[in-house]
Design an enzyme around this catalytic site. Structure first.
Site, PDB file in Angstrom:
ATOM      1  N   SER A  16       0.880  -1.165   0.000  1.00  0.00           N
ATOM      2  CA  SER A  16       0.000   0.000   0.000  1.00  0.00           C
ATOM      3  C   SER A  16       0.914   1.210   0.000  1.00  0.00           C
ATOM      4  CB  SER A  16      -0.885   0.017   1.246  1.00  0.00           C
ATOM      5  OG  SER A  16      -1.413   1.322   1.385  1.00  0.00           O
ATOM      6  N   HIS A  41      -1.078  -1.325  -4.468  1.00  0.00           N
ATOM      7  CA  HIS A  41      -2.355  -0.875  -3.901  1.00  0.00           C
ATOM      8  C   HIS A  41      -2.304   0.644  -3.716  1.00  0.00           C
ATOM      9  CE1 HIS A  41      -6.042  -1.558  -1.545  1.00  0.00           C
ATOM     10  NE2 HIS A  41      -5.574  -0.666  -0.684  1.00  0.00           N
ATOM     11  N   ASP A  43      -4.232   3.978  -2.551  1.00  0.00           N
ATOM     12  CA  ASP A  43      -5.313   4.424  -1.668  1.00  0.00           C
ATOM     13  C   ASP A  43      -5.728   5.861  -1.956  1.00  0.00           C
ATOM     14  OD1 ASP A  43      -5.837   2.195   0.224  1.00  0.00           O
ATOM     15  OD2 ASP A  43      -3.710   2.441   0.670  1.00  0.00           O
ATOM     16  N   MET A  45      -8.236   8.845  -0.945  1.00  0.00           N
ATOM     17  CA  MET A  45      -9.110   9.286   0.159  1.00  0.00           C
ATOM     18  C   MET A  45      -9.511  10.735  -0.068  1.00  0.00           C
ATOM     19  SD  MET A  45      -7.068   7.749   3.438  1.00  0.00           S
ATOM     20  CE  MET A  45      -6.328   6.114   3.405  1.00  0.00           C
ATOM     21  N   HIS A  74      -7.967   1.684  -4.598  1.00  0.00           N
ATOM     22  CA  HIS A  74      -8.926   1.507  -3.509  1.00  0.00           C
ATOM     23  C   HIS A  74      -9.517   2.883  -3.228  1.00  0.00           C
ATOM     24  CE1 HIS A  74      -9.434   0.514   1.098  1.00  0.00           C
ATOM     25  NE2 HIS A  74     -10.581   0.676   0.474  1.00  0.00           N
ATOM     26  N   MET A  76     -11.577   5.260  -1.303  1.00  0.00           N
ATOM     27  CA  MET A  76     -12.248   5.580  -0.044  1.00  0.00           C
ATOM     28  C   MET A  76     -12.788   6.997  -0.182  1.00  0.00           C
ATOM     29  SD  MET A  76      -9.366   3.823   2.334  1.00  0.00           S
ATOM     30  CE  MET A  76      -8.222   3.929   0.963  1.00  0.00           C
ATOM     31  N   MET A 145     -11.647  -5.022   4.817  1.00  0.00           N
ATOM     32  CA  MET A 145     -10.880  -4.038   5.582  1.00  0.00           C
ATOM     33  C   MET A 145     -10.699  -4.578   6.997  1.00  0.00           C
ATOM     34  SD  MET A 145     -10.082  -1.513   3.655  1.00  0.00           S
ATOM     35  CE  MET A 145      -9.284  -0.629   4.992  1.00  0.00           C
ATOM     36  N   PHE A 151      -6.424   5.445   7.552  1.00  0.00           N
ATOM     37  CA  PHE A 151      -5.046   5.639   8.001  1.00  0.00           C
ATOM     38  C   PHE A 151      -4.262   4.331   7.961  1.00  0.00           C
ATOM     39  CE2 PHE A 151      -7.739   8.760  10.042  1.00  0.00           C
ATOM     40  CZ  PHE A 151      -7.081   9.937   9.732  1.00  0.00           C
ATOM     41  N   ASP A 178      -6.750  -5.856   3.832  1.00  0.00           N
ATOM     42  CA  ASP A 178      -6.061  -4.560   3.893  1.00  0.00           C
ATOM     43  C   ASP A 178      -6.197  -3.981   5.292  1.00  0.00           C
ATOM     44  OD1 ASP A 178      -4.980  -2.081   3.274  1.00  0.00           O
ATOM     45  OD2 ASP A 178      -6.719  -1.401   2.117  1.00  0.00           O
ATOM     46  N   GLY A 179      -5.044  -3.767   5.951  1.00  0.00           N
ATOM     47  CA  GLY A 179      -5.056  -3.128   7.265  1.00  0.00           C
ATOM     48  C   GLY A 179      -4.406  -4.000   8.317  1.00  0.00           C
ATOM     49  N   GLY A 180      -3.265  -3.539   8.807  1.00  0.00           N
ATOM     50  CA  GLY A 180      -2.582  -4.273   9.876  1.00  0.00           C
ATOM     51  C   GLY A 180      -1.971  -5.583   9.433  1.00  0.00           C
TER      52      GLY A 180
END
Ligand code: DX5
Ligand code: ZN
Length: 227
Positions: A16, A41, A43, A45, A74, A76, A145, A151, A178-180
């Site tokens: 990402s 990826h 992002d 936003m 992606h 958002m 997600m 963030f 996606d995330g962590g």
């Protein structure tokens, strides 16, 4: 373009770029590619759908010719319909949108596919998988997600493993997470049924090639061990 539809049962990973240095994006992508990344990826936003503001189609148009990896956008953003044509024009390979941000999901997904990209739906942590049951025929992938969008650097929400398992029962389309995602969480999401790993801060916290490789390998180990 057909990145997700050709995936089969392979475990793949990509950076990402939210966590990358935007002043040298192409170089940051090249480093992750050295570590085995098979997509990028991207992002976007808008400070409305999520409380952050990042990059849009102009940056995508600059990045696409600088890499041979498929660029996965992606979105958002609120009302992605008005931005999708510009992302398609930029040459991205896939676009995911959040169902909460659109009024006519079928129309939005069709617009992405008719524009030559693969279409995905991104599910917020409390958005139920069942909400997209009737959208499945129009999807090339589902994005789970595993943090609240907006963030990088947040902690993985462990309940998302059950959501991945539920989705796996509902569909054969690839599940992206996606995330962590890092070397600890990657094996767990793969074991649950995910095949596409997105990692931001865990890749760019150190040498991106090394970290990308470690994350992909850790995800693949879950398949190899048959866990
Ligand atoms: C979050 C973004 C993610 C983010 C992930 O809203 O969609 O792609 O960059 O960052 P990490 O991997 O640091 O959780
Ligand atoms: Zn993302």
């Amino acid at each position: 373009m057909s990145f997700f539809s050709r995936l089969g049962d392979r475990v793949v990973g990509g950076p990402s770029i939210l966590a990358a240095n935007f002043a040298c994006l192409a170089e940051e992508v090249r480093k992750a590619r050295e570590g085995g990344a098979s997509f990028v990826h991207f992002d976007a936003m808008d400070n409305h759908f999520v409380p952050n503001l990042t990059i849009g189609p102009l940056v995508a148009a600059s990045l696409v010719p600088e890499t041979d990896l498929p660029v996965d956008a992606h979105l958002m953003v609120q009302n992605p319909d008005s931005l999708i044509p510009a992302f398609l024009e930029a040459g991205v390979a896939s676009i995911s949108i959040h169902p909460e941000a659109v009024t006519h999901l079928h129309r939005t997904l069709s617009m992405i596919r008719e524009g030559g990209a693969e279409a995905g739906v991104a599910l917020n942590p409390t958005t139920p998988p069942e909400s997209i049951e009737w959208a499945l025929p129009y999807l090339d992938f589902v994005l789970v997600m595993s943090v609240n969008p907006g963030f990088g650097g947040q902690s993985f929400i462990p309940e998302m493993l059950d959501k991945i398992r539920r989705l796996k029962e509902m569909t054969d389309v690839p599940i992206q997470v996606d995330g962590g995602i890092n070397v600890e969480t990657a094996p767990a999401v793969v074991e649950a049924g995910a095949r596409v790993l997105v990692a931001g801060s865990a890749v760019y916290k150190g040498d991106p090639a090394t970290e990308m490789r470690r994350i992909i390998d850790s995800g693949r180990s879950a398949v190899a061990e048959g866990r």
